[in-house]
Write a protein that holds these residues in place. Structure first.
Motif: not given
Length: 154
Positions: A76-100
């Motif tokens: 509803x904001x007029x103009x350029x709005x940006x939202x970063x949503x942090x959402x883990x990737x369990x396989x591509x990131x988690x597995x490589x970094x030994x994180x469940x």
């Protein structure tokens, strides 16, 4: 421009093999950085600010109420709005970094620092020191289209 960007940041290119991305944390392992990412990741809120965004926020997928409210505000904001949503990737990131998956979610929960109004240059995304979340920027200014109409109203 009157545009809303919702950037889901899973810290790697998870859908194409888990390669390092511009947002992969320093020294995190991916399929293309098996010894760790030597690069400093982009600060997306700062990048959005430098690009002229007039609404900027960052939330994790765990902060569903805040994220839902932020999406509503951004749309509803007029103009350029940006939202970063942090959402883990369990396989591509988690597995490589030994994180469940549960480990990644626990990090997001324990390291979250809600700091509404924070300067985008000072927002951090560091799994050891903290993850700055919140609505960082919200102000009004004429959009390109509004300015164009003013200039061409003769």
């Amino acid at each position: 421009m009157d545009l809303t960007v919702i950037c889901v940041n899973n810290l790697n290119y998870g859908m194409t093999g888990g390669q390092a991305a511009a947002t992969t944390p320093h020294m995190a392992k991916t399929s293309t950085t098996p010894l760790g990412n030597p690069e400093t990741p982009f600060n997306l809120p700062l990048l959005a600010y430098a690009s002229g965004a007039t609404y900027i926020a960052r939330w994790t997928m765990l902060h569903t109420r805040d994220l839902t409210q932020s999406i509503t505000e951004a749309l509803t904001h007029t103009g350029f709005s940006f939202i970063e949503v942090l959402a883990p990737c369990p396989t591509g990131y988690g597995r490589k970094n030994k994180l469940k998956s549960s480990d990644l979610l626990k990090v997001y929960q324990e390291k979250a620092i809600v700091k509404n109004g924070a300067n985008p240059a000072e927002t951090i995304l560091d799994f050891e020191h903290g993850i700055t979340l919140g609505k960082f920027v919200e102000y009004d200014r004429p959009t390109y289209e509004q300015n164009y109409r003013l200039v061409n109203s003769d």
